[in-house]
Design a protein around this motif. Structure first.
Motif, PDB file in Angstrom:
ATOM      1  N   TYR A  45      -1.505  39.602  -6.694  1.00  0.00           N
ATOM      2  CA  TYR A  45      -0.065  39.818  -6.679  1.00  0.00           C
ATOM      3  C   TYR A  45       0.409  40.405  -8.010  1.00  0.00           C
ATOM      4  CZ  TYR A  45      -0.286  36.564  -2.722  1.00  0.00           C
ATOM      5  OH  TYR A  45      -0.586  35.957  -1.538  1.00  0.00           O
ATOM      6  N   PRO A  46       1.506  41.161  -7.986  1.00  0.00           N
ATOM      7  CA  PRO A  46       2.088  41.635  -9.246  1.00  0.00           C
ATOM      8  C   PRO A  46       2.577  40.448 -10.076  1.00  0.00           C
ATOM      9  CG  PRO A  46       2.988  42.845  -7.374  1.00  0.00           C
ATOM     10  CD  PRO A  46       2.213  41.697  -6.810  1.00  0.00           C
ATOM     11  N   GLN A  47       2.361  40.474 -11.363  1.00  0.00           N
ATOM     12  CA  GLN A  47       2.752  39.346 -12.212  1.00  0.00           C
ATOM     13  C   GLN A  47       4.248  39.096 -12.140  1.00  0.00           C
ATOM     14  OE1 GLN A  47       1.045  39.350 -16.112  1.00  0.00           O
ATOM     15  NE2 GLN A  47       2.418  37.790 -16.901  1.00  0.00           N
ATOM     16  N   LYS A  48       5.048  40.145 -12.041  1.00  0.00           N
ATOM     17  CA  LYS A  48       6.497  39.990 -11.970  1.00  0.00           C
ATOM     18  C   LYS A  48       6.901  39.174 -10.754  1.00  0.00           C
ATOM     19  CE  LYS A  48      10.780  42.706 -12.169  1.00  0.00           C
ATOM     20  NZ  LYS A  48      11.356  44.082 -12.234  1.00  0.00           N
ATOM     21  N   GLN A  49       6.220  39.387  -9.641  1.00  0.00           N
ATOM     22  CA  GLN A  49       6.511  38.631  -8.408  1.00  0.00           C
ATOM     23  C   GLN A  49       6.181  37.156  -8.585  1.00  0.00           C
ATOM     24  OE1 GLN A  49       4.651  40.234  -4.870  1.00  0.00           O
ATOM     25  NE2 GLN A  49       4.748  38.275  -3.806  1.00  0.00           N
ATOM     26  N   LEU A  50       5.059  36.876  -9.240  1.00  0.00           N
ATOM     27  CA  LEU A  50       4.644  35.489  -9.460  1.00  0.00           C
ATOM     28  C   LEU A  50       5.581  34.776 -10.432  1.00  0.00           C
ATOM     29  CD1 LEU A  50       0.789  36.006  -9.736  1.00  0.00           C
ATOM     30  CD2 LEU A  50       2.040  35.020  -7.807  1.00  0.00           C
ATOM     31  N   VAL A  51       6.052  35.482 -11.457  1.00  0.00           N
ATOM     32  CA  VAL A  51       6.998  34.899 -12.417  1.00  0.00           C
ATOM     33  C   VAL A  51       8.276  34.496 -11.698  1.00  0.00           C
ATOM     34  CG1 VAL A  51       8.487  35.386 -14.383  1.00  0.00           C
ATOM     35  CG2 VAL A  51       6.083  36.052 -14.454  1.00  0.00           C
ATOM     36  N   SER A  52       8.763  35.379 -10.822  1.00  0.00           N
ATOM     37  CA  SER A  52       9.986  35.081 -10.066  1.00  0.00           C
ATOM     38  C   SER A  52       9.789  33.865  -9.171  1.00  0.00           C
ATOM     39  CB  SER A  52      10.375  36.295  -9.226  1.00  0.00           C
ATOM     40  OG  SER A  52      11.496  36.007  -8.419  1.00  0.00           O
ATOM     41  N   VAL A  93       6.096  21.210 -10.619  1.00  0.00           N
ATOM     42  CA  VAL A  93       6.272  22.658 -10.490  1.00  0.00           C
ATOM     43  C   VAL A  93       4.934  23.341 -10.209  1.00  0.00           C
ATOM     44  CG1 VAL A  93       6.919  24.777 -11.704  1.00  0.00           C
ATOM     45  CG2 VAL A  93       8.334  22.737 -11.935  1.00  0.00           C
ATOM     46  N   LEU A  94       3.913  22.999 -10.975  1.00  0.00           N
ATOM     47  CA  LEU A  94       2.610  23.640 -10.807  1.00  0.00           C
ATOM     48  C   LEU A  94       1.980  23.295  -9.458  1.00  0.00           C
ATOM     49  CD1 LEU A  94       1.147  23.204 -14.402  1.00  0.00           C
ATOM     50  CD2 LEU A  94       2.013  25.292 -13.342  1.00  0.00           C
ATOM     51  N   ALA A  95       2.185  22.060  -9.005  1.00  0.00           N
ATOM     52  CA  ALA A  95       1.632  21.671  -7.703  1.00  0.00           C
ATOM     53  C   ALA A  95       2.252  22.500  -6.584  1.00  0.00           C
ATOM     54  CB  ALA A  95       1.864  20.179  -7.467  1.00  0.00           C
ATOM     55  N   ARG A  96       3.553  22.667  -6.615  1.00  0.00           N
ATOM     56  CA  ARG A  96       4.225  23.441  -5.564  1.00  0.00           C
ATOM     57  C   ARG A  96       3.854  24.920  -5.638  1.00  0.00           C
ATOM     58  NH1 ARG A  96      10.358  20.817  -5.177  1.00  0.00           N
ATOM     59  NH2 ARG A  96       9.684  18.645  -5.452  1.00  0.00           N
ATOM     60  N   PHE A  97       3.728  25.420  -6.851  1.00  0.00           N
ATOM     61  CA  PHE A  97       3.381  26.826  -7.018  1.00  0.00           C
ATOM     62  C   PHE A  97       1.956  27.089  -6.536  1.00  0.00           C
ATOM     63  CE2 PHE A  97       1.469  30.208  -9.600  1.00  0.00           C
ATOM     64  CZ  PHE A  97       2.336  31.267  -9.314  1.00  0.00           C
ATOM     65  N   MET A  98       0.990  26.258  -6.986  1.00  0.00           N
ATOM     66  CA  MET A  98      -0.400  26.491  -6.618  1.00  0.00           C
ATOM     67  C   MET A  98      -0.666  26.213  -5.144  1.00  0.00           C
ATOM     68  SD  MET A  98      -1.792  27.787  -9.209  1.00  0.00           S
ATOM     69  CE  MET A  98      -3.472  27.804  -8.569  1.00  0.00           C
ATOM     70  N   ARG A 156       5.587  30.138 -18.046  1.00  0.00           N
ATOM     71  CA  ARG A 156       5.232  31.560 -17.996  1.00  0.00           C
ATOM     72  C   ARG A 156       3.982  31.851 -18.818  1.00  0.00           C
ATOM     73  NH1 ARG A 156      10.748  35.240 -18.060  1.00  0.00           N
ATOM     74  NH2 ARG A 156      11.790  34.216 -16.309  1.00  0.00           N
ATOM     75  N   ARG A 157       3.851  31.152 -19.941  1.00  0.00           N
ATOM     76  CA  ARG A 157       2.635  31.307 -20.747  1.00  0.00           C
ATOM     77  C   ARG A 157       1.421  30.788 -19.977  1.00  0.00           C
ATOM     78  NH1 ARG A 157       2.880  27.948 -25.476  1.00  0.00           N
ATOM     79  NH2 ARG A 157       0.933  28.981 -26.099  1.00  0.00           N
ATOM     80  N   TRP A 158       1.611  29.674 -19.263  1.00  0.00           N
ATOM     81  CA  TRP A 158       0.526  29.144 -18.425  1.00  0.00           C
ATOM     82  C   TRP A 158       0.122  30.176 -17.377  1.00  0.00           C
ATOM     83  CZ3 TRP A 158       0.897  28.706 -13.147  1.00  0.00           C
ATOM     84  CH2 TRP A 158      -0.240  28.170 -12.502  1.00  0.00           C
ATOM     85  N   LEU A 159       1.100  30.794 -16.711  1.00  0.00           N
ATOM     86  CA  LEU A 159       0.812  31.762 -15.659  1.00  0.00           C
ATOM     87  C   LEU A 159       0.035  32.956 -16.206  1.00  0.00           C
ATOM     88  CD1 LEU A 159       1.116  32.812 -12.779  1.00  0.00           C
ATOM     89  CD2 LEU A 159       3.358  33.748 -13.432  1.00  0.00           C
TER      90      LEU A 159
END
Length: 361
Positions: A126-133, A110-115, A170-173
């Motif tokens: 970016y807005p945090q809400k957008q990144l959480v989604s 998950v983290l690899a694809r996200f980063m 989410r805590r990591w983000l």
């Protein structure tokens, strides 16, 4: 003593009939093995002397060494023999709860694809809400793949486990965005960086090649910093100089060899369970960071990198030479893991002796 009693009984019963009835028909063999075990060098202490066996072991060991390869040997040579030479693995059924190893792999994916979507930039733009989604969507996609490939069983427990993993991410983000705000001008530049598969990272002296995969590399434009994600515990501060933490030595040596145009500044661990960076090693040239990292080792000489890299090369070559010489004593230097393939046959399993484990199998 028990030994004196047995010797007295053996003398009174030269045919060993009484002893054989009570101690088993293989008692003479076991008794002779105990004597051999007391020798300094013995196959019953995990020392392979037979030349034919040594050649077979050398062929199985090969010349490519990853961090996990070396770390397993450093922590217990006998576990290395079982895992990488004899290829013994603990049988694991698909359980109702997600196994820690599967959890760790899932979080890494998950983290690899996200980063990978945010290389060369700050998340804080970016807005945090957008990144959480975005992170939640990637988590959903990866979970579906794991379920489809039978890596995860969908049981009554899965929904709560899924929520826990989502919360962890989410805590990591949240923590990652805080780090990025303070850690100027570092940004992630490489994700899941493979090295050494084609023999491109030889250790000085030849016949030893490093390979592996680095989770993440950040850069400030002049230097590089390695990050390795850990689902749970991270190596302690003393593990590096004790030769038990081999990830940073292997990763930093490989990075220096393959990216000579950049300065390697260090590397550390990211505990996903605690949602914070901790542990690792950095050159003092790294400067101030928003997290704690050890930059004290190898500062006695004039060149910290030279002292660190020299220590790493000597440690790696020492382990490689011992492997090729057939030295595999059951001498755990850290707590034996539950997944050790020798847990049911090794006398040292679960007994971390003061001198580095028991010396018999």
């Amino acid at each position: 003593s028990e030994q004196e009693l047995l010797q007295g009984l053996a003398q009174a019963d030269p045919e060993h009939n009484w002893l054989l009835e009570r101690l088993g028909a293989d008692w003479p063999l076991r008794s002779s093995i105990e004597k051999i075990r007391r020798q300094d060098v013995s196959i019953y202490k995990g020392i392979i002397e037979d030349e034919r066996l040594q050649r077979a072991v050398n062929e199985a060991v090969g010349g490519f060494f990853s961090a996990s390869y070396l770390e397993t040997y450093a922590q217990c040579p006998y576990r290395f023999l079982l895992s990488y030479v004899w290829k013994q693995q603990q049988y694991e059924e698909l359980t109702e709860t997600v196994e820690p190893t599967v959890e760790g792999n899932l979080l890494h994916d998950v983290l690899a694809r996200f980063m990978a979507l945010h290389l060369q930039e700050k998340l804080t733009k970016y807005p945090q809400k957008q990144l959480v989604s975005q992170l939640d969507d990637i988590m959903t996609s990866v979970c579906e793949e794991y379920i489809e490939n039978n890596k995860i069983a969908v049981t009554d427990f899965w929904p709560s486990q899924r929520r826990r993993l989502n919360l962890l991410l989410r805590r990591w983000l949240e923590r990652e965005m805080a780090y990025q705000r303070e850690w100027e001008p570092f940004v992630p530049v490489k994700i899941e960086w493979d090295f050494g598969k084609n023999g491109s990272t030889p250790l000085e002296g030849g016949k030893i090649y490093l390979n592996g995969r680095i989770d993440r590399i950040d850069s400030d434009g002049r230097g590089l910093f390695v990050t390795d994600y850990k689902r749970g515990a991270t190596p302690s501060g003393s593990d590096l100089t004790a030769g038990l933490d081999m990830q940073m030595p292997v990763y930093l040596l490989a990075l220096a060899a393959l990216e000579p145009q950049n300065v390697v500044l260090g590397g550390g661990y990211y505990s996903l369970k605690e949602a914070r960076r901790k542990g690792g090693f950095a050159l003092q040239a790294l400067g101030k960071t928003p997290f704690t990292i050890n930059n004290k080792p190898f500062t006695e000489g004039a060149d910290q990198w030279s002292d660190f890299s020299g220590f790493c090369r000597i440690t790696i070559r020492g382990y490689a030479d011992a492997l090729h010489q057939g030295i595999f004593p059951p001498a755990p230097r850290k707590k034996c893991p539950e997944f050790c393939p020798g847990k049911d046959i090794c006398r040292a399993y679960g007994n971390l002796a003061a001198e580095g484990g028991e010396d018999n199998v």
